[in-house]
Design a protein around this motif. Structure first.
Motif, PDB file in Angstrom:
ATOM      1  N   THR A  57      38.818  -1.286 -72.017  1.00 19.91           N
ATOM      2  CA  THR A  57      37.751  -2.206 -71.640  1.00 19.91           C
ATOM      3  C   THR A  57      36.435  -1.720 -72.223  1.00 19.91           C
ATOM      4  OG1 THR A  57      37.376  -1.032 -69.568  1.00 19.91           O
ATOM      5  CG2 THR A  57      38.890  -2.892 -69.500  1.00 19.91           C
ATOM      6  N   GLY A  58      35.564  -2.671 -72.491  1.00 19.96           N
ATOM      7  CA  GLY A  58      34.246  -2.364 -73.026  1.00 19.96           C
ATOM      8  C   GLY A  58      33.287  -3.480 -72.674  1.00 19.96           C
ATOM      9  N   GLU A  59      32.045  -3.318 -73.104  1.00 20.94           N
ATOM     10  CA  GLU A  59      31.022  -4.327 -72.873  1.00 20.94           C
ATOM     11  C   GLU A  59      30.223  -4.515 -74.153  1.00 20.94           C
ATOM     12  OE1 GLU A  59      28.632  -2.835 -69.673  1.00 20.94           O
ATOM     13  OE2 GLU A  59      29.952  -3.702 -68.149  1.00 20.94           O
ATOM     14  N   LEU A  60      29.888  -5.776 -74.442  1.00 15.65           N
ATOM     15  CA  LEU A  60      28.962  -6.055 -75.524  1.00 15.65           C
ATOM     16  C   LEU A  60      27.553  -5.862 -74.965  1.00 15.65           C
ATOM     17  CD1 LEU A  60      30.590  -9.229 -77.116  1.00 15.65           C
ATOM     18  CD2 LEU A  60      30.740  -6.863 -77.881  1.00 15.65           C
ATOM     19  N   PRO A  61      26.685  -5.179 -75.706  1.00 12.01           N
ATOM     20  CA  PRO A  61      25.360  -4.838 -75.175  1.00 12.01           C
ATOM     21  C   PRO A  61      24.381  -6.018 -75.208  1.00 12.01           C
ATOM     22  CG  PRO A  61      25.609  -3.937 -77.363  1.00 12.01           C
ATOM     23  CD  PRO A  61      26.922  -4.567 -77.002  1.00 12.01           C
ATOM     24  N   ASP A  62      24.734  -7.097 -74.534  1.00 10.80           N
ATOM     25  CA  ASP A  62      23.841  -8.244 -74.407  1.00 10.80           C
ATOM     26  C   ASP A  62      23.083  -8.107 -73.091  1.00 10.80           C
ATOM     27  OD1 ASP A  62      24.748  -9.391 -76.792  1.00 10.80           O
ATOM     28  OD2 ASP A  62      26.398 -10.425 -75.785  1.00 10.80           O
ATOM     29  N   PRO A  69      22.714 -10.344 -69.847  1.00 10.29           N
ATOM     30  CA  PRO A  69      23.428  -9.196 -69.263  1.00 10.29           C
ATOM     31  C   PRO A  69      24.602  -8.761 -70.138  1.00 10.29           C
ATOM     32  CG  PRO A  69      24.134 -11.200 -68.167  1.00 10.29           C
ATOM     33  CD  PRO A  69      23.052 -11.603 -69.158  1.00 10.29           C
ATOM     34  N   ALA A  70      25.119  -7.570 -69.852  1.00 14.91           N
ATOM     35  CA  ALA A  70      26.267  -7.043 -70.605  1.00 14.91           C
ATOM     36  C   ALA A  70      27.448  -7.994 -70.487  1.00 14.91           C
ATOM     37  CB  ALA A  70      26.654  -5.670 -70.073  1.00 14.91           C
ATOM     38  N   HIS A  71      28.203  -8.100 -71.581  1.00 10.74           N
ATOM     39  CA  HIS A  71      29.322  -9.040 -71.670  1.00 10.74           C
ATOM     40  C   HIS A  71      30.635  -8.245 -71.728  1.00 10.74           C
ATOM     41  CE1 HIS A  71      30.242 -13.271 -73.337  1.00 10.74           C
ATOM     42  NE2 HIS A  71      31.250 -12.826 -72.632  1.00 10.74           N
ATOM     43  N   PRO A  72      31.410  -8.179 -70.626  1.00 11.39           N
ATOM     44  CA  PRO A  72      32.643  -7.379 -70.625  1.00 11.39           C
ATOM     45  C   PRO A  72      33.757  -8.022 -71.451  1.00 11.39           C
ATOM     46  CG  PRO A  72      32.404  -8.509 -68.537  1.00 11.39           C
ATOM     47  CD  PRO A  72      31.165  -8.810 -69.329  1.00 11.39           C
ATOM     48  N   PHE A  73      34.618  -7.178 -71.996  1.00 12.59           N
ATOM     49  CA  PHE A  73      35.788  -7.641 -72.748  1.00 12.59           C
ATOM     50  C   PHE A  73      36.896  -6.621 -72.609  1.00 12.59           C
ATOM     51  CE2 PHE A  73      33.436  -5.063 -75.762  1.00 12.59           C
ATOM     52  CZ  PHE A  73      34.420  -4.334 -76.395  1.00 12.59           C
ATOM     53  N   ARG A  74      38.090  -7.016 -73.060  1.00  8.93           N
ATOM     54  CA  ARG A  74      39.250  -6.116 -73.074  1.00  8.93           C
ATOM     55  C   ARG A  74      39.858  -6.094 -74.463  1.00  8.93           C
ATOM     56  NH1 ARG A  74      42.733  -7.376 -67.602  1.00  8.93           N
ATOM     57  NH2 ARG A  74      41.150  -6.629 -66.161  1.00  8.93           N
ATOM     58  N   ILE A  75      40.439  -4.977 -74.785  1.00  8.19           N
ATOM     59  CA  ILE A  75      41.229  -4.826 -76.013  1.00  8.19           C
ATOM     60  C   ILE A  75      42.673  -4.648 -75.587  1.00  8.19           C
ATOM     61  CG2 ILE A  75      41.729  -3.329 -77.988  1.00  8.19           C
ATOM     62  CD1 ILE A  75      39.182  -4.941 -78.348  1.00  8.19           C
ATOM     63  N   LEU A  76      43.542  -5.478 -76.138  1.00  8.65           N
ATOM     64  CA  LEU A  76      44.980  -5.394 -75.866  1.00  8.65           C
ATOM     65  C   LEU A  76      45.650  -4.835 -77.117  1.00  8.65           C
ATOM     66  CD1 LEU A  76      45.398  -8.974 -74.335  1.00  8.65           C
ATOM     67  CD2 LEU A  76      44.793  -6.855 -73.147  1.00  8.65           C
ATOM     68  N   LEU A  77      46.218  -3.658 -76.993  1.00  9.94           N
ATOM     69  CA  LEU A  77      46.921  -3.032 -78.111  1.00  9.94           C
ATOM     70  C   LEU A  77      48.402  -3.065 -77.786  1.00  9.94           C
ATOM     71  CD1 LEU A  77      46.611  -1.482 -80.809  1.00  9.94           C
ATOM     72  CD2 LEU A  77      46.776   0.601 -79.439  1.00  9.94           C
ATOM     73  N   ARG A  78      49.137  -3.853 -78.551  1.00  5.52           N
ATOM     74  CA  ARG A  78      50.578  -4.003 -78.327  1.00  5.52           C
ATOM     75  C   ARG A  78      51.321  -3.054 -79.251  1.00  5.52           C
ATOM     76  NH1 ARG A  78      48.247  -9.123 -78.022  1.00  5.52           N
ATOM     77  NH2 ARG A  78      48.669 -10.186 -76.053  1.00  5.52           N
ATOM     78  N   GLN A  79      51.999  -2.109 -78.644  1.00  3.12           N
ATOM     79  CA  GLN A  79      52.788  -1.124 -79.374  1.00  3.12           C
ATOM     80  C   GLN A  79      54.258  -1.474 -79.197  1.00  3.12           C
ATOM     81  OE1 GLN A  79      51.045   1.532 -80.840  1.00  3.12           O
ATOM     82  NE2 GLN A  79      52.928   1.903 -81.917  1.00  3.12           N
ATOM     83  N   PRO A  80      54.957  -1.915 -80.259  1.00  2.90           N
ATOM     84  CA  PRO A  80      56.362  -2.298 -80.107  1.00  2.90           C
ATOM     85  C   PRO A  80      57.202  -1.183 -79.479  1.00  2.90           C
ATOM     86  CG  PRO A  80      55.559  -2.823 -82.292  1.00  2.90           C
ATOM     87  CD  PRO A  80      54.496  -2.009 -81.627  1.00  2.90           C
ATOM     88  N   ARG A  81      58.114  -1.578 -78.603  1.00  2.70           N
ATOM     89  CA  ARG A  81      58.978  -0.607 -77.911  1.00  2.70           C
ATOM     90  C   ARG A  81      60.250  -0.290 -78.689  1.00  2.70           C
ATOM     91  NH1 ARG A  81      57.902   0.017 -72.270  1.00  2.70           N
ATOM     92  NH2 ARG A  81      56.311  -1.417 -71.580  1.00  2.70           N
ATOM     93  N   LEU A  82      60.918  -1.311 -79.186  1.00  3.27           N
ATOM     94  CA  LEU A  82      62.232  -1.109 -79.788  1.00  3.27           C
ATOM     95  C   LEU A  82      62.241  -1.237 -81.306  1.00  3.27           C
ATOM     96  CD1 LEU A  82      64.287  -3.150 -77.188  1.00  3.27           C
ATOM     97  CD2 LEU A  82      63.944  -0.684 -77.261  1.00  3.27           C
ATOM     98  N   ILE A  83      61.449  -2.123 -81.828  1.00  2.00           N
ATOM     99  CA  ILE A  83      61.472  -2.396 -83.267  1.00  2.00           C
ATOM    100  C   ILE A  83      60.359  -1.606 -83.943  1.00  2.00           C
ATOM    101  CG2 ILE A  83      61.241  -4.185 -85.026  1.00  2.00           C
ATOM    102  CD1 ILE A  83      62.167  -6.174 -82.854  1.00  2.00           C
ATOM    103  N   PRO A  84      60.672  -0.808 -84.955  1.00  2.00           N
ATOM    104  CA  PRO A  84      59.624  -0.053 -85.644  1.00  2.00           C
ATOM    105  C   PRO A  84      58.725  -0.982 -86.455  1.00  2.00           C
ATOM    106  CG  PRO A  84      61.751   0.358 -86.673  1.00  2.00           C
ATOM    107  CD  PRO A  84      62.002  -0.517 -85.471  1.00  2.00           C
ATOM    108  N   SER A  85      57.545  -1.238 -85.945  1.00  2.00           N
ATOM    109  CA  SER A  85      56.570  -2.075 -86.635  1.00  2.00           C
ATOM    110  C   SER A  85      55.173  -1.638 -86.211  1.00  2.00           C
ATOM    111  CB  SER A  85      56.807  -3.557 -86.317  1.00  2.00           C
ATOM    112  OG  SER A  85      56.675  -3.803 -84.938  1.00  2.00           O
ATOM    113  N   PRO A  86      54.159  -1.990 -87.000  1.00  2.00           N
ATOM    114  CA  PRO A  86      52.804  -1.553 -86.674  1.00  2.00           C
ATOM    115  C   PRO A  86      52.286  -2.193 -85.395  1.00  2.00           C
ATOM    116  CG  PRO A  86      52.873  -2.737 -88.778  1.00  2.00           C
ATOM    117  CD  PRO A  86      54.247  -2.720 -88.236  1.00  2.00           C
ATOM    118  N   PRO A  87      51.294  -1.573 -84.761  1.00  2.00           N
ATOM    119  CA  PRO A  87      50.722  -2.165 -83.551  1.00  2.00           C
ATOM    120  C   PRO A  87      49.928  -3.419 -83.874  1.00  2.00           C
ATOM    121  CG  PRO A  87      49.476  -0.223 -84.209  1.00  2.00           C
ATOM    122  CD  PRO A  87      50.662  -0.314 -85.119  1.00  2.00           C
ATOM    123  N   ARG A  88      49.723  -4.247 -82.857  1.00  2.00           N
ATOM    124  CA  ARG A  88      48.877  -5.435 -82.974  1.00  2.00           C
ATOM    125  C   ARG A  88      47.731  -5.282 -81.991  1.00  2.00           C
ATOM    126  NH1 ARG A  88      52.626 -10.152 -81.703  1.00  2.00           N
ATOM    127  NH2 ARG A  88      53.294  -8.585 -80.233  1.00  2.00           N
TER     128      ARG A  88
END
Length: 130
Positions: free
Chosen positions: A86-91, A93-112
Protein backbone atom coordinates in the motif's frame (compact mmCIF):
# COMPACT_ATOMS: atom_id res chain seq x y z
CA UNK A 1 28.44 -29.80 -38.44
CA UNK A 2 27.86 -27.88 -41.63
CA UNK A 3 29.48 -28.37 -45.05
CA UNK A 4 28.89 -26.68 -48.39
CA UNK A 5 30.10 -27.03 -51.96
CA UNK A 6 32.05 -24.28 -53.70
CA UNK A 7 31.44 -23.16 -57.30
CA UNK A 8 33.56 -26.03 -58.71
CA UNK A 9 31.66 -28.70 -56.80
CA UNK A 10 34.41 -29.27 -54.26
CA UNK A 11 33.52 -29.71 -50.63
CA UNK A 12 34.69 -26.90 -48.38
CA UNK A 13 35.96 -27.56 -44.89
CA UNK A 14 33.17 -28.28 -42.50
CA UNK A 15 32.46 -25.79 -39.75
CA UNK A 16 31.03 -26.47 -36.34
CA UNK A 17 28.50 -24.29 -34.64
CA UNK A 18 28.58 -24.39 -30.88
CA UNK A 19 27.68 -22.29 -27.86
CA UNK A 20 31.14 -22.09 -26.32
CA UNK A 21 31.08 -18.30 -25.79
CA UNK A 22 27.53 -18.18 -24.43
CA UNK A 23 26.18 -19.78 -21.31
CA UNK A 24 24.80 -23.27 -21.87
CA UNK A 25 21.06 -23.68 -22.11
CA UNK A 26 19.42 -24.54 -18.80
CA UNK A 27 18.06 -27.99 -18.14
CA UNK A 28 14.24 -28.22 -18.28
CA UNK A 29 14.09 -28.41 -14.48
CA UNK A 30 15.97 -25.11 -14.22
CA UNK A 31 13.45 -23.09 -16.27
CA UNK A 32 11.96 -21.62 -13.09
CA UNK A 33 15.29 -20.12 -12.09
CA UNK A 34 15.67 -18.51 -15.52
CA UNK A 35 12.22 -16.92 -15.39
CA UNK A 36 12.15 -16.07 -11.70
CA UNK A 37 15.89 -15.50 -11.31
CA UNK A 38 15.78 -12.00 -12.78
CA UNK A 39 14.74 -8.76 -11.18
CA UNK A 40 11.54 -7.18 -12.49
CA UNK A 41 10.71 -3.50 -12.74
CA UNK A 42 7.22 -2.09 -13.30
CA UNK A 43 6.39 1.57 -13.89
CA UNK A 44 3.31 3.71 -14.45
CA UNK A 45 2.71 7.46 -14.51
CA UNK A 46 -0.60 8.23 -12.84
CA UNK A 47 -2.10 11.64 -12.05
CA UNK A 48 1.22 13.45 -12.48
CA UNK A 49 3.04 10.99 -10.21
CA UNK A 50 5.60 8.30 -11.01
CA UNK A 51 4.87 4.87 -9.50
CA UNK A 52 7.56 2.19 -9.68
CA UNK A 53 7.69 -1.35 -8.30
CA UNK A 54 11.02 -3.19 -8.13
CA UNK A 55 10.94 -6.94 -7.49
CA UNK A 56 14.20 -8.59 -6.47
CA UNK A 57 15.48 -11.77 -8.10
CA UNK A 58 14.03 -15.16 -7.27
CA UNK A 59 10.86 -16.07 -5.46
CA UNK A 60 12.18 -14.63 -2.22
CA UNK A 61 13.51 -11.29 -3.50
CA UNK A 62 12.48 -8.04 -1.89
CA UNK A 63 9.76 -5.73 -3.23
CA UNK A 64 10.02 -1.98 -3.07
CA UNK A 65 7.39 0.59 -4.01
CA UNK A 66 8.52 4.04 -5.06
CA UNK A 67 6.39 7.15 -5.60
CA UNK A 68 8.15 10.00 -7.39
CA UNK A 69 11.47 8.23 -6.80
CA UNK A 70 11.07 7.81 -3.02
CA UNK A 71 10.58 4.44 -1.33
CA UNK A 72 7.15 4.43 0.37
CA UNK A 73 6.76 0.69 1.01
CA UNK A 74 9.13 -2.26 1.30
CA UNK A 75 8.61 -5.98 1.74
CA UNK A 76 11.65 -8.11 2.59
CA UNK A 77 10.49 -11.11 0.55
CA UNK A 78 7.53 -12.18 -1.50
CA UNK A 79 5.62 -15.42 -1.68
CA UNK A 80 3.89 -17.25 -4.53
CA UNK A 81 0.35 -16.00 -5.04
CA UNK A 82 -0.76 -12.44 -4.29
CA UNK A 83 1.46 -9.87 -2.58
CA UNK A 84 -0.08 -6.51 -1.66
CA UNK A 85 1.72 -3.25 -0.93
CA UNK A 86 0.00 0.00 0.00
CA UNK A 87 1.05 3.57 -0.64
CA UNK A 88 -0.28 7.08 -1.02
CA UNK A 89 0.02 9.63 -3.79
CA UNK A 90 1.24 12.90 -2.24
CA UNK A 91 -1.81 14.98 -3.17
CA UNK A 92 -3.78 17.20 -0.83
CA UNK A 93 -5.41 15.17 0.65
CA UNK A 94 -3.22 12.08 0.21
CA UNK A 95 -4.63 9.55 -2.26
CA UNK A 96 -4.23 5.91 -1.07
CA UNK A 97 -3.63 3.04 -3.50
CA UNK A 98 -2.59 -0.61 -3.53
CA UNK A 99 -0.13 -2.57 -5.61
CA UNK A 100 -1.11 -6.14 -6.43
CA UNK A 101 1.85 -8.32 -7.35
CA UNK A 102 0.75 -11.70 -8.66
CA UNK A 103 3.44 -14.33 -8.36
CA UNK A 104 2.47 -17.55 -10.20
CA UNK A 105 2.34 -20.60 -7.92
CA UNK A 106 2.59 -23.54 -10.29
CA UNK A 107 3.55 -22.29 -13.73
CA UNK A 108 7.02 -20.74 -14.13
CA UNK A 109 6.26 -17.29 -15.52
CA UNK A 110 7.15 -13.70 -14.63
CA UNK A 111 5.15 -11.79 -12.03
CA UNK A 112 2.35 -9.40 -12.99
CA UNK A 113 1.87 -6.06 -11.31
CA UNK A 114 -1.33 -4.01 -11.05
CA UNK A 115 -2.09 -0.61 -9.53
CA UNK A 116 -5.45 -0.51 -7.72
CA UNK A 117 -6.55 3.12 -7.49
CA UNK A 118 -10.12 4.24 -6.70
CA UNK A 119 -11.38 0.69 -7.27
CA UNK A 120 -9.95 0.53 -10.82
CA UNK A 121 -7.13 -1.85 -11.77
CA UNK A 122 -4.38 -0.37 -13.95
CA UNK A 123 -1.89 -2.96 -15.31
CA UNK A 124 1.67 -1.80 -14.78
CA UNK A 125 3.94 -2.56 -17.73
CA UNK A 126 7.29 -4.14 -17.06
CA UNK A 127 10.21 -2.03 -18.14
CA UNK A 128 13.74 -2.95 -19.07
CA UNK A 129 16.35 -1.49 -16.75
CA UNK A 130 19.91 -1.47 -18.06
Amino acid sequence: MESTLDGDGHCRTATYRCRTAAAPLPAPDDRRSVIMGNSHHFHLDQGGHSITVNVGPGRDGEIELLVNGKVVAYQKDHQPGMNILTGELPDDPAHPFRILLRQPRLIPSPPRCTLLLDGVEHPMPERLVI
